[in-house]
Structure formats: structure tokens, C-alpha cells
Scaffold this motif. Structure first.
Motif, PDB file in Angstrom:
ATOM      1  N   GLY A 140     -13.149   6.009  -2.950  1.00  0.00           N
ATOM      2  CA  GLY A 140     -13.438   7.431  -3.095  1.00  0.00           C
ATOM      3  C   GLY A 140     -14.829   7.858  -2.697  1.00  0.00           C
ATOM      4  O   GLY A 140     -15.078   9.060  -2.531  1.00  0.00           O
ATOM      5  N   ILE A 161      -4.748   7.652   2.926  1.00  0.00           N
ATOM      6  CA  ILE A 161      -5.412   8.807   2.319  1.00  0.00           C
ATOM      7  C   ILE A 161      -6.893   8.768   2.682  1.00  0.00           C
ATOM      8  O   ILE A 161      -7.595   7.805   2.356  1.00  0.00           O
ATOM      9  CB  ILE A 161      -5.233   8.815   0.792  1.00  0.00           C
ATOM     10  CG1 ILE A 161      -3.737   8.911   0.450  1.00  0.00           C
ATOM     11  CG2 ILE A 161      -6.009   9.959   0.164  1.00  0.00           C
ATOM     12  CD1 ILE A 161      -3.450   8.825  -1.026  1.00  0.00           C
ATOM     13  N   PRO A 163     -10.395   9.985   1.914  1.00  0.00           N
ATOM     14  CA  PRO A 163     -11.050  10.648   0.773  1.00  0.00           C
ATOM     15  C   PRO A 163     -11.824  11.890   1.195  1.00  0.00           C
ATOM     16  O   PRO A 163     -12.314  11.986   2.323  1.00  0.00           O
ATOM     17  CB  PRO A 163     -12.006   9.562   0.250  1.00  0.00           C
ATOM     18  CG  PRO A 163     -11.468   8.275   0.774  1.00  0.00           C
ATOM     19  CD  PRO A 163     -10.842   8.608   2.091  1.00  0.00           C
ATOM     20  N   LYS A 164     -11.956  12.825   0.290  1.00  0.00           N
ATOM     21  CA  LYS A 164     -12.647  14.072   0.600  1.00  0.00           C
ATOM     22  C   LYS A 164     -14.131  13.872   0.858  1.00  0.00           C
ATOM     23  O   LYS A 164     -14.799  14.735   1.439  1.00  0.00           O
ATOM     24  CB  LYS A 164     -12.452  15.086  -0.527  1.00  0.00           C
ATOM     25  CG  LYS A 164     -13.035  14.689  -1.862  1.00  0.00           C
ATOM     26  CD  LYS A 164     -12.735  15.752  -2.910  1.00  0.00           C
ATOM     27  CE  LYS A 164     -13.279  15.374  -4.280  1.00  0.00           C
ATOM     28  NZ  LYS A 164     -12.971  16.398  -5.302  1.00  0.00           N
ATOM     29  N   ILE A 184      -3.106  11.617   4.962  1.00  0.00           N
ATOM     30  CA  ILE A 184      -3.372  12.732   4.063  1.00  0.00           C
ATOM     31  C   ILE A 184      -4.879  12.838   3.899  1.00  0.00           C
ATOM     32  O   ILE A 184      -5.546  11.857   3.563  1.00  0.00           O
ATOM     33  CB  ILE A 184      -2.712  12.531   2.690  1.00  0.00           C
ATOM     34  CG1 ILE A 184      -1.178  12.499   2.842  1.00  0.00           C
ATOM     35  CG2 ILE A 184      -3.132  13.632   1.720  1.00  0.00           C
ATOM     36  CD1 ILE A 184      -0.456  12.201   1.552  1.00  0.00           C
ATOM     37  N   GLU A 186      -7.864  14.512   1.883  1.00  0.00           N
ATOM     38  CA  GLU A 186      -8.196  15.262   0.677  1.00  0.00           C
ATOM     39  C   GLU A 186      -9.074  16.450   1.041  1.00  0.00           C
ATOM     40  O   GLU A 186      -9.816  16.424   2.012  1.00  0.00           O
ATOM     41  CB  GLU A 186      -8.927  14.349  -0.321  1.00  0.00           C
ATOM     42  CG  GLU A 186      -8.038  13.232  -0.853  1.00  0.00           C
ATOM     43  CD  GLU A 186      -8.755  12.356  -1.849  1.00  0.00           C
ATOM     44  OE1 GLU A 186      -9.986  12.428  -1.932  1.00  0.00           O
ATOM     45  OE2 GLU A 186      -8.064  11.601  -2.560  1.00  0.00           O
ATOM     46  N   ASP A 187      -8.983  17.485   0.288  1.00  0.00           N
ATOM     47  CA  ASP A 187      -9.662  18.733   0.603  1.00  0.00           C
ATOM     48  C   ASP A 187     -11.154  18.624   0.311  1.00  0.00           C
ATOM     49  O   ASP A 187     -11.610  18.885  -0.791  1.00  0.00           O
ATOM     50  CB  ASP A 187      -9.051  19.884  -0.202  1.00  0.00           C
ATOM     51  CG  ASP A 187      -9.683  21.218   0.169  1.00  0.00           C
ATOM     52  OD1 ASP A 187     -10.385  21.266   1.188  1.00  0.00           O
ATOM     53  OD2 ASP A 187      -9.464  22.189  -0.562  1.00  0.00           O
TER      54      ASP A 187
END
Length: 511
Positions: A140, A161, A163-164, A184, A186-187
Motif C-alpha cells: 500500500g 490492484i 495502490p492509490k 484495478i 485505487e482512487d
């Protein structure tokens, strides 16, 4: 004692046969992981857990000396910086909190890894062509993923994914990872996603994370500012015309390299200032004329080499100050004139080598040097115009294979004697003089306005221009010699490429 030793050997062999030898190590002094395993363990450990603190030297040890390493858990380690020549790459500087560049480069035995929560970056080529399989969890706190970091790891599967926290993704870190089904993001207001693995960063640079998944006709969104390095490289499944929106300012290195399936027109808008090395190399199916917009300042090495189906003239606009080596190498379809601008004083090495259909080469007054092999293999060359009264310096191979007895060399009035005496120019026997005092220049062409309105297709500011309309696949459907400031064209419903002069634009016809 001997019996006990044999028992231990049998136990070790049994463990190896079962495919799992585990080891946990705590590193208290960075760079010493290699001293904490025996020679037997280095050759047999498959499952390794490392705690403590390590640096780039420890990554190199795991990559090069732990031949059976399969499952690695480094989730609890800290990574310090290292300066020196004992790291896993030629670099001498390795930052803290990074999976070092080339850390597990081509480490095919490695199947799984648990990454530290503390890392902020994954270096370039870190897991390039490694044996990673299954899912991958990115920590993260990660901020950057390096160039080709996980390139060609087809065993990776499922969803990745991002991470933002990530604010930098270098080119194609997951290229040829055919098992990944989705990304994906993250925003974090740094990236947003499109379909099939396409990412755009906050600077609107387009990045294709696994480009070989792209097939058919793909329309680049009008929000993209930069087409990133390697974005569509080797996307042989892309077909049809290639329309670059007028939001794009740069086309980076290898952007469309070996997109052999593209079979229509290439449209480069006047917004583009830079075309990188190998940008369109071996886009063999692109047809029509190469039109370099008057906004382009750089054409780098090999940018259009191997584009075998381009035809017509090749005009280098005045805006171009840099033309690289091999830029138009092996473009046998070019069958008109090649004209260089006043800003190009040196004709680059092999720039038009192996272009046998070129009929005429135009060299402006500023031309001072023609590199070796520049026009080698241009066996169809019939005319050379050189506007410089002082013969540019050339090599013996500059016009290799050109028939110097039939090719006409046109020079300024009063310069014939100088060319006849100049090295290698003297091999041309058909030298004539012409008034070239004004020099030979090229000009920028303003793009006119093409749009659809109320069911009509309108072209403005194209007076006295030739207008050609093509389908997206490059088929010519209409030709008009225009005499009107505003021209209305009736076309069936569909999407077309409209060529006005030397400029191409796309228009959606709605009926």
C-alpha cells in the motif's frame, strides 16, 4: 556417528525429493545474507523467509546463488540504500525502500514473493522474465513501478490492484503478462483506467500494461497528451488506420514498434512536436503518404524504418531540426521526391537507405554534409537538386548503387565546376546548372477545419486544395478539387479520414 550422518543425508534427500526445503534467516548486518546459509542450503533451499535489514547485495545473492529458490517471504524486512559495484545491475547506486533493479531478473525458479510493506518502489527489470505465478499483491505504500519491472511473466494471473499511493508507472511494467485479466487502480487521483489494461497517468501519458491483449481497431482517446514509451509495441493484432488525436504532443520511443497489423492511414496531427526512436518501426501495413506535421521538431532514429507501404513524396518541414539515423530506412514504397528542410544541415547516416523507388532528392542551401549510406540502395533515383553552391561533403557510400551516369545532378548557376571537382560528386557525369538562388524551402501547412453538422460534412479553409476522403481501412471513396472557402460533402453514415493537402483528419458522418 557415521550412521547418524547417513540418516541426516537421507532426511535431506527426502526433503529435496518432496520439493520443499525451508529456511528462516534474520539479517542483522546488511549485505551478509550469503554468510548466513551453508553451501548446502544455498543449493537446496526452496522456501526462504528473511527478516531484518538487507540491501542490493542481498538481492544479487538470492538471484545468483540460491538456485532452487521458489517461494520468498520478505514481507518484514527493511531495505537500506547501497552504493557500490556488488549490486544486481551495472548501477552503482541503489536507493532505500526499493526492490532493486534487476533484483530477480530472469529468476525462473522464483514462483511466489511476499513483498515488504515498507517499499516505495520496484526497480526496472526487477522481476523481468522471472517465474512468478498466481496472484501478486502490491504493498500500500508503493509509489513507483519501474520500466519492464514484471515484463513477460505469463504465470501471473488474476487482477492486479495498483495502490492509490502510486504516482509513477514507467513503460509496460506488465508487458506480455498474458495471464493477468484486469487492473484495478485505487482512487488516488493519479491514474484512471480504460478497458483491457490501459492506463493514463496524471500527465495524460498513455501506458499499455499488457499490450498484446489489444486487437482490432483501437481509437486513442482525445484526452491523451503523450503516447508513452512501448505503449503499443508488438501489438500485431491492431488493425485499420491509426488516428492520433490532436491532444497528443509527444510520441515516445517504440510507441507503435512492430504494429504490423495496422493497414490503413497514419494521421499525425499538428499538435505533435516529437516522434521518438523506433516509434513506427516496421508498421509495414500503413499506407499512403508520410505526412510530417509542421509542428514536429524531432524525428529520432529508426522512427519510420521498415514502413514498407508508405508511398508518394516525403517532405521534412521547416520545424524539424533533428533527423535521426535510419529514420526512413527500408521504405521501398516511397516513390516520389524526398525534400529536406533548411534546418537540417547534416543528412543523417542511412536516412533513406534501401528506398529503391525514390525518384528525386532535394537538398536545401544549408546542407553541408551527407553521411555515409544516406541514399544507398536508391537505385531508382533520377534527379538530385543541391542548392548549396559549395558542394556538401559526402562519403563514397552516400549514393551507393545510384546510377551516377543517368541520375541528373542539378546545382546552382556557376557551381558546376566545383561539383565536378569535389570528391565523389565528380562521379556524377550528368551535372547541370539551374537558378536555385532562392534556395529550396518547405513551409508549414495549417490544418483546416473538418466537422459534421446537421447531417452535412463541412470543410472550411481548404480553398484550392485537393480533398480526398478515405474509409478507416484506407480505401479512397471520393476526390474533390476544391474552389470554395466552405465545402459541403455528402457521405453515407460512418467514420472517414479526410485528407486536405498534406493533412489528415477524422470525421464522423451522422445522417
Amino acid at each position: 556417528m557415521k550412521k547418524l550422518f547417513l540418516i541426516l543425508c537421507f532426511v535431506l534427500l527426502a526433503a529435496i525429493a518432496n520439493g520443499a526445503v525451508s529456511k528462516s534467516v534474520n539479517v542483522t548486518t546488511v549485505g551478509t545474507l550469503n554468510t548466513l546459509l551453508t553451501s548446502t542450503e544455498k543449493a537446496t533451499v526452496t522456501d526462504l523467509t528473511v527478516t531484518g535489514t538487507i540491501d542490493a547485495r542481498d538481492f544479487k545473492f538470492m538471484r545468483d546463488n540460491m538456485t532452487m529458490l521458489t517461494n520468498l517471504n520478505i514481507s518484514s524486512i527493511n531495505i537500506t540504500s547501497y552504493s557500490g559495484d556488488a549490486g544486481p545491475s551495472y548501477s552503482s547506486s541503489f536507493p532505500a525502500n526499493q526492490i532493486s533493479e534487476y533484483a530477480f531478473y530472469e529468476k525462473t525458479s522464483l514462483k511466489t514473493i511476499k513483498l515488504p510493506a515498507s517499499i516505495t518502489s520496484i526497480g526496472q527489470f526487477a522481476f523481468y522474465q522471472s517465474g512468478l505465478t498466481g496472484s501478486l499483491t502490491l504493498p500500500g505504500n508503493l509509489k513507483s513501478i519501474g520500466y519492464l519491472a514484471f515484463y513477460e511473466c505469463p504465470g501471473l494471473t488474476g487482477t492486479i490492484i495498483i495502490p492509490k499511493s502510486v504516482n509513477q508507472i514507467d513503460a509496460v511494467p506488465f508487458g506480455l503478462c498474458s495471464g493477468i485479466t484486469a487492473f484495478i487502480v485505487e482512487d488516488g487521483n493519479n491514474y484512471f483506467t480504460a478497458t483491457n489494461g490501459v492506463l493514463f497517468n496524471k500527465n495524460q501519458t498513455l501506458l499499455i500494461l499488457y499490450p498484446c491483449g489489444k486487437t482490432g481497431n483501437y481509437e486513442i482517446p482525445g484526452t491523451v497528451n503523450i503516447i508513452g514509451k512501448n505503449s503499443f509495441a508488438w501489438c500485431a493484432g491492431l488493425t485499420g488506420s491509426l488516428i492520433i488525436p490532436n491532444s497528443v504532443t509527444r510520441i515516445e520511443d517504440l510507441a507503435f514498434n512492430y504494429c504490423t497489423g495496422l493497414s490503413g492511414i497514419l494521421s499525425i496531427p499538428n499538435s505533435v512536436t516529437y516522434i521518438g526512436s523506433y516509434a513506427f518501426q516496421y508498421c509495414e501495413g500503413l499506407i499512403g503518404k508520410i505526412t510530417i506535421p509542421g509542428s514536429v521538431t524531432n524525428l529520432e532514429d529508426y522512427s519510420f524504418s521498415g514502413c514498407k507501404s508508405f508511398t508518394g513524396d516525403l517532405i521534412i518541414p521547416e520545424s524539424v531540426s533533428t533527423v535521426g539515423w535510419y529514420t526512413f530506412y527500408d521504405c521501398p514504397g516511397l516513390d516520389g521526391k524526398v525534400q529536406f528542410s533548411e534546418t537540417v544541415t547534416t543528412i543523417p547516416y542511412t536516412v533513406c537507405d534501401q528506398c529503391p523507388s525514390i525518384k528525386e532528392v532535394i537538398l536545401p542551401k544549408c546542407t553541408k554534409y551527407i553521411s555515409g549510406m544516406s541514399f544507398s540502395g536508391c537505385i531508382g533515383l533520377q534527379k538530385i537538386k543541391s542548392a548549396n553552391p559549395l558542394p556538401p561533403s559526402i562519403k563514397s557510400s552516400s549514393f551507393e548503387q545510384v546510377n551516377k551516369s543517368t541520375c541528373q545532378l542539378i546545382v546552382p548557376i556557376g557551381a558546376r565546376t566545383a561539383y565536378q571537382a569535389a570528391p565523389y560528386w565528380s562521379e556524377f557525369t550528368n551535372i547541370t546548372e539551374q537558378d536555385l538562388s532562392a534556395g529550396i524551402t518547405t513551409t508549414k501547412t495549417d490544418i483546416c477545419k473538418v466537422y459534421s453538422s446537421n447531417g452535412q460534412n463541412i470543410i472550411e479553409n481548404a480553398t484550392n486544395e485537393s480533398i480526398e476522403v478515405f474509409t478507416l481501412s484506407g480505401v479512397l471513396v471520393k476526390t474533390i478539387n476544391n474552389r470554395e472557402i466552405i465545402k459541403t460533402i455528402n457521405l453515407p453514415k460512418g467514420t472517414y479520414i479526410v485528407k486536405v493537402g498534406n493533412n489528415y483528419q477524422k470525421v464522423e458522418c451522422v445522417k
